[in-house]
Each structure stands twice: as C-alpha cells, then as structure tokens.
Scaffold this motif. Sequence first.
Motif, PDB file in Angstrom:
ATOM      1  N   TYR A 126     -12.754  59.517 -36.918  1.00 26.99           N
ATOM      2  CA  TYR A 126     -11.887  58.365 -36.113  1.00 26.99           C
ATOM      3  C   TYR A 126     -13.094  57.431 -35.695  1.00 26.99           C
ATOM      4  O   TYR A 126     -13.834  57.990 -35.264  1.00 26.99           O
ATOM      5  CB  TYR A 126     -11.149  59.445 -35.049  1.00 26.99           C
ATOM      6  CG  TYR A 126     -10.050  60.222 -35.797  1.00 26.99           C
ATOM      7  CD1 TYR A 126      -9.171  59.457 -36.181  1.00 26.99           C
ATOM      8  CD2 TYR A 126     -10.293  61.635 -36.719  1.00 26.99           C
ATOM      9  CE1 TYR A 126      -7.485  60.533 -36.578  1.00 26.99           C
ATOM     10  CE2 TYR A 126      -9.142  61.849 -36.663  1.00 26.99           C
ATOM     11  CZ  TYR A 126      -8.205  61.667 -36.977  1.00 26.99           C
ATOM     12  OH  TYR A 126      -7.011  62.470 -37.449  1.00 26.99           O
ATOM     13  N   GLY A 154      -8.512  56.465 -29.911  1.00 27.45           N
ATOM     14  CA  GLY A 154      -8.336  56.857 -30.846  1.00 27.45           C
ATOM     15  C   GLY A 154      -7.980  56.026 -32.533  1.00 27.45           C
ATOM     16  O   GLY A 154      -6.069  55.970 -32.556  1.00 27.45           O
ATOM     17  N   ARG A 155      -8.087  55.870 -33.633  1.00 26.96           N
ATOM     18  CA  ARG A 155      -7.648  55.066 -34.639  1.00 26.96           C
ATOM     19  C   ARG A 155      -8.637  55.087 -35.939  1.00 26.96           C
ATOM     20  O   ARG A 155      -9.785  56.642 -35.895  1.00 26.96           O
ATOM     21  CB  ARG A 155      -7.890  53.621 -34.464  1.00 26.96           C
ATOM     22  CG  ARG A 155      -9.379  53.027 -34.190  1.00 26.96           C
ATOM     23  CD  ARG A 155      -8.792  51.576 -34.388  1.00 26.96           C
ATOM     24  NE  ARG A 155      -8.228  51.006 -35.681  1.00 26.96           N
ATOM     25  CZ  ARG A 155      -7.909  50.338 -36.596  1.00 26.96           C
ATOM     26  NH1 ARG A 155      -7.393  48.812 -35.436  1.00 26.96           N
ATOM     27  NH2 ARG A 155      -7.940  49.529 -37.593  1.00 26.96           N
ATOM     28  N   ARG A 156      -7.933  55.359 -36.812  1.00 24.59           N
ATOM     29  CA  ARG A 156      -8.031  55.506 -38.480  1.00 24.59           C
ATOM     30  C   ARG A 156      -7.479  54.694 -39.381  1.00 24.59           C
ATOM     31  O   ARG A 156      -6.393  55.350 -39.280  1.00 24.59           O
ATOM     32  CB  ARG A 156      -8.502  57.353 -38.761  1.00 24.59           C
ATOM     33  CG  ARG A 156      -9.183  57.131 -39.961  1.00 24.59           C
ATOM     34  CD  ARG A 156      -9.158  59.199 -40.123  1.00 24.59           C
ATOM     35  NE  ARG A 156      -9.329  59.410 -41.105  1.00 24.59           N
ATOM     36  CZ  ARG A 156      -9.616  60.741 -41.629  1.00 24.59           C
ATOM     37  NH1 ARG A 156      -9.467  61.913 -41.176  1.00 24.59           N
ATOM     38  NH2 ARG A 156     -10.703  60.983 -42.747  1.00 24.59           N
ATOM     39  N   LEU A 203      -6.363  63.317 -33.467  1.00 29.54           N
ATOM     40  CA  LEU A 203      -6.315  62.802 -32.066  1.00 29.54           C
ATOM     41  C   LEU A 203      -5.495  63.121 -31.401  1.00 29.54           C
ATOM     42  O   LEU A 203      -5.220  63.174 -30.398  1.00 29.54           O
ATOM     43  CB  LEU A 203      -5.300  61.655 -32.471  1.00 29.54           C
ATOM     44  CG  LEU A 203      -6.237  59.862 -33.966  1.00 29.54           C
ATOM     45  CD1 LEU A 203      -5.560  59.034 -33.871  1.00 29.54           C
ATOM     46  CD2 LEU A 203      -7.452  59.795 -32.691  1.00 29.54           C
TER      47      LEU A 203
END
Length: 208
Positions: free
Chosen positions: A137, A168-170, A194
């Motif tokens: 992430y 947070g990101r993915r 997350l």
Amino acid sequence: MSFAGIPIAALDFYEDLEADNTKSFWTAHKQVYDESVKAPLEALCTELEKQYGPAKLFRPYRDVRFAKDKTPYKTHQGAWFGESSMYLQVSAAGLFVAGGYWQTSSEQIGRLRRGVDDDVAGPVLERVVAAARRKGYEVGGEQLSRVPSGFDKEHPRAELLRHKTLTGRRDLGCPDWLSTPKAKAEIVKAWRGLQPLVDWLDTHVGRD
C-alpha cells in the motif's frame, strides 16, 4: 441487480473518454457508461452497504467553474463509503482502493498531531504504516513542508507529524477477477489491509 463484476467495457469507455472528452462523445456513449460503469458500481455499493455503510457514487461531471482544464467529464468513477472511510475507483487503468481521512478540520489535525506525538499511540501508528507499506500500500496524504510549530524538529516521527491528512491506497489494475463476482471479495480483502490505519484514525482523530 446483483453484482457480477466490473466489465472491461468500463475501462475501455474511460480510455476512449480520455482521448475524446467532449459532450458529443459522452452523449453517443452514455449508454455504455450507464450499463458498464454506473449500474455495476451501484450494485456493488448496495452489496457492500451492510458492512461498510452507504456509499456516495460521485457525479461523472467535472466542476470547471474555477479550473483551467475545461474538459467536462471525469475520467474515472469513484465511490466513497463515508461511515467506514473507504473508497474505490474505476478508470482506464483499472481499479484502485483506498482508505483513511482525506479531509480534516483544524481540530482533527490537532488530534492527529497529538496522537503521533503520544509515546504509545505514535509508535503504534508507525507500525501500522510500516505494515501497510510492506503489503504494497502507498501511505500518504497532504503534508506540511516542515514539522509544525510546537514540536521538536528532530522528533522521531517527524514525517508523520507533517501530515494534515493520512490515507492509504493500492492500485489493483485489471486482474482476471475484475469482471467477475469475485471482485467484491477482492475489494474487501484489499480494504482489510487498510483497516488498521482507519481504526487508528477513528480512535485517535475521530470525526467532528
């Protein structure tokens, strides 16, 4: 309508829209948007509502009143689950998921900084962020260029102290499961990674 996946036609639609972001293109292809983007995401949001709360499916039109870029349509479709602070988005690049606090008041920023500074809560956040990054992430958010006043410039968590927002990101791209019902489970799985970050924010920052 039950969720059957996000059709590849949705990604193709946004790829074409990036190349021709005009009203004439939109009018000619709106049925593709309705059937391949809007309808599947509405079905997905309905199925996720029990666990994550109601979602806001964002309008496809850009607000161009004060923008230099006057293209009228967004080249992605996002859905925001406000009660659980989770987000998903579909574009030509595929799917990405995110979680955290995107918009914060001055009071929330103050609580975030106090949490980061705390001798117990701060190290917990460090471990949460490190674990998320190890899992692939990207953890980020709006930051100041320097440590805010009132805190030691050499603080052991100086990087986290500079944050005004924390997310947070993915990027999940376009895997084989995207166009199948399995996409829902994969999104939930990605959000689960997350959850510790969102839980920390809910505990130490909270809503206004």
